[in-house]
Design a protein around this motif. Structure first.
Motif, short mmCIF file in Angstrom:
data_model
loop_
_atom_site.label_atom_id
_atom_site.label_comp_id
_atom_site.label_asym_id
_atom_site.label_seq_id
_atom_site.Cartn_x
_atom_site.Cartn_y
_atom_site.Cartn_z
N GLN A 61 0.78 -1.22 0.00
CA GLN A 61 0.00 0.00 0.00
C GLN A 61 0.81 1.28 0.00
O GLN A 61 0.26 2.36 -0.15
CB GLN A 61 -0.91 0.01 1.23
N GLY A 62 2.11 1.15 0.19
CA GLY A 62 2.91 2.38 0.21
C GLY A 62 2.75 3.13 1.51
O GLY A 62 2.47 2.54 2.54
N ASP A 63 2.90 4.44 1.43
CA ASP A 63 2.90 5.26 2.64
C ASP A 63 1.53 5.33 3.29
O ASP A 63 0.51 5.34 2.61
CB ASP A 63 3.37 6.67 2.31
N GLY A 64 1.55 5.37 4.62
CA GLY A 64 0.30 5.49 5.37
C GLY A 64 0.06 6.94 5.78
O GLY A 64 0.92 7.81 5.62
N VAL A 65 -1.12 7.16 6.31
CA VAL A 65 -1.46 8.50 6.78
C VAL A 65 -1.89 8.40 8.24
O VAL A 65 -2.60 7.48 8.62
CB VAL A 65 -2.61 9.12 5.93
N TYR A 66 -1.43 9.32 9.04
CA TYR A 66 -1.82 9.36 10.45
C TYR A 66 -2.36 10.75 10.75
O TYR A 66 -1.75 11.75 10.38
CB TYR A 66 -0.62 9.06 11.34
N GLY A 82 -5.35 17.28 14.24
CA GLY A 82 -6.05 17.24 12.96
C GLY A 82 -5.11 17.20 11.77
O GLY A 82 -5.50 16.88 10.66
N GLN A 83 -3.84 17.51 12.00
CA GLN A 83 -2.84 17.50 10.92
C GLN A 83 -2.63 16.08 10.41
O GLN A 83 -2.62 15.13 11.18
CB GLN A 83 -1.53 18.05 11.49
N ARG A 84 -2.48 15.93 9.09
CA ARG A 84 -2.25 14.62 8.50
C ARG A 84 -0.76 14.40 8.31
O ARG A 84 -0.10 15.24 7.70
CB ARG A 84 -2.94 14.52 7.13
N LEU A 85 -0.27 13.32 8.83
CA LEU A 85 1.15 13.01 8.66
C LEU A 85 1.30 11.81 7.72
O LEU A 85 0.55 10.85 7.80
CB LEU A 85 1.79 12.64 10.01
N THR A 86 2.28 11.89 6.86
CA THR A 86 2.60 10.75 6.02
C THR A 86 3.48 9.83 6.85
O THR A 86 4.46 10.27 7.46
CB THR A 86 3.37 11.20 4.77
N ILE A 87 3.10 8.56 6.89
CA ILE A 87 3.92 7.58 7.61
C ILE A 87 4.70 6.78 6.56
O ILE A 87 4.10 5.99 5.83
CB ILE A 87 3.05 6.63 8.45
#
Ligand code: ZN
Length: 453
Positions: A404-409, A445-450
């Motif tokens: 799936q590649g990078d995740g989002v947190y 609320g900020q979206r981080l790329t994992i």
């Protein structure tokens, strides 16, 4: 009174009289016109109890609490009570009983005997939108801690897509009222519950109601509840009235930051934004002082979520068009306060005009509400199947075994960079690099790329 002035007249001359008459005319109305309590309502919300007093005009009040036993006292200047306080249903509230009595001959004292201690807050609402001058008393439960629970997101879990379903209006704010006193707040609650039920019956989705009973929630608070749920989509359900009873058809709205796309859009946005004045958000101005809207980063995520809002909105609209007449074939845009969430795609669905007799009749039936909910969900489902968020069950199903590649947190209250890094078995440096973070400041609320390790 006349004799009194006459005597003064003879004693002090006509100049004194006219001055006194002027004073009397200024003072007398306020002395003779008592503020009268004409109605009282009690609304129970999950974390507080709201008591609303209807007055026949403006009033002045003071509030204080007393202990042993616990009581709340409200003193109202030059006032009377005409409402039978013993007729109120106080079950499920912390109030034992309400009583009132005269004080200083002209003032009124209202006493609330409590079953347990509460945190009271009071404010006044000026006459507006068919509602009289009101005194609102909110009693916040003390037992519930205000600390937020920090949810731990499992990075590799096939998580559910979360839909925040918001039934418009509620409590003090009935919304639009149709023929046979059909109230928008009840119609949209029934559709919302049905929509949530249908969503929850499908694997990969979880629906949560923003409002779960008959009470009012401020527009900004609704957005915050959706954000706290980490919702992937916020859907506000409505059935409004328009100036002309002939207006009909379903519509979907997304936020516009520039201006309304049609006269109806402008009219409805203004009506909806007034809800806080009717439903009662004391001391909060309608002017949106949302500091979160300031930053460039937020601007970007707002644009991204607006694009998503328009896409999902169009799919919902097309789907509703299979069973209902559409007011407009495209998603309309206007400055709805409830849609101003920078990072949650948000749409407002008008299921029909309650002011249109034919549509009101349909909206009053449970079979039509069910069909309407089904079509709304079909549109939502089509959207999420076309672009499922990374890390969800739907994405896993769509991509099969492919990586799936990078995740989002999404950052929640209490999160730290080191905590998030540890949770995902990556280094803080890698996390900062993937998100171009220089310092150590992150915001809720900020979206981080994992990055995939
Ligand atoms: Zn509405």
């Amino acid at each position: 009174m006349r004799a009194f002035f006459y005597r003064l007249n003879t004693a002090r001359g006509s100049r004194g009289l006219s001055l006194l008459l002027l004073l009397a005319s200024l003072l007398l109305p306020s002395l003779s016109q008592a503020a009268v309590i004409e109605g009282v309502r009690v609304w129970r919300a999950p974390d507080h109890t709201r008591v609303v007093f209807d007055f026949n005009g403006p009033m002045q009040h003071k509030l204080f609490s007393l202990q042993n036993p616990e009581r709340i006292v409200i003193d109202i200047e030059a006032a009377k009570n005409q409402f039978d306080l013993s007729s109120l249903d106080l079950s499920k509230t912390p109030i034992q009983r309400l009583r009132s009595g005269a004080r200083n001959k002209k003032d009124l004292r209202v006493v609330l005997d409590l079953k347990q201690a509460v945190k009271p807050r009071s404010f006044q609402l000026k006459k507006h939108g068919g509602k009289p001058d009101r005194l609102v008393l909110d009693l916040y439960d003390k037992a519930i801690t205000t600390e937020k629970q920090i949810e731990v997101v499992q990075p590799n879990a096939k998580r559910d897509i979360i839909i925040a379903v918001d039934a418009g209006h509620g409590g003090e704010d009935p919304g639009a009222i149709g023929p046979k006193r059909l109230r928008e707040k009840n119609v949209v609650m029934a559709i919302s519950k049905e929509l949530a039920r249908q969503i929850n019956s499908v694997k990969g989705y979880k629906a949560k109601l923003v409002r779960s009973g008959d009470y009012y929630i401020g527009l900004r608070k609704r957005r915050n509840i959706a954000r706290d749920m980490r919702a992937d989509l916020f859907v506000s359900i409505h059935a409004d009235a328009f100036k002309h009873p002939s207006a009909s058809g379903a519509s979907v709205f997304a936020l516009s930051r520039r201006g309304a796309s049609s006269e109806t859009a402008r009219f409805l946005a203004r009506k909806e934004n007034e809800a806080d004045l009717i439903g009662g958000v004391g001391g909060v101005s309608l002017a949106d002082k949302d500091d979160m809207l300031a930053g460039v980063l937020v601007d970007l995520s707002m644009n991204a979520s607006l694009e998503a809002s328009l896409k999902v909105g169009q799919m919902v609209l097309d789907s509703m068009g299979k069973i209902a007449k559409l007011h407009k074939r495209r998603v309309e845009q206007a400055g709805f306060a409830v849609l101003k969430s920078p990072d949650v795609p948000s749409i407002l669905v008008e299921t029909g005009f309650i002011s249109n007799p034919k549509e009101a009749r349909r909206l009053a039936t449970s079979s039509y509400r069910k069909r309407m909910a089904r079509q709304i969900f079909k549109g939502i489902d089509r959207y999420f199947n076309s672009q499922p968020p990374v890390g969800t069950y739907l994405a896993w199903k769509k991509n099969g075994s492919r990586p799936q590649g990078d995740g989002v947190y999404i950052i929640a209250e209490g999160d730290t960079l080191s905590g998030i890094a540890q949770q995902h078995s990556i280094s803080v440096a890698a996390l900062k690099k993937a998100n171009k973070i220089r310092g150590s400041t992150i915001r809720v609320g900020q979206r981080l790329t994992i990055p995939s390790s």
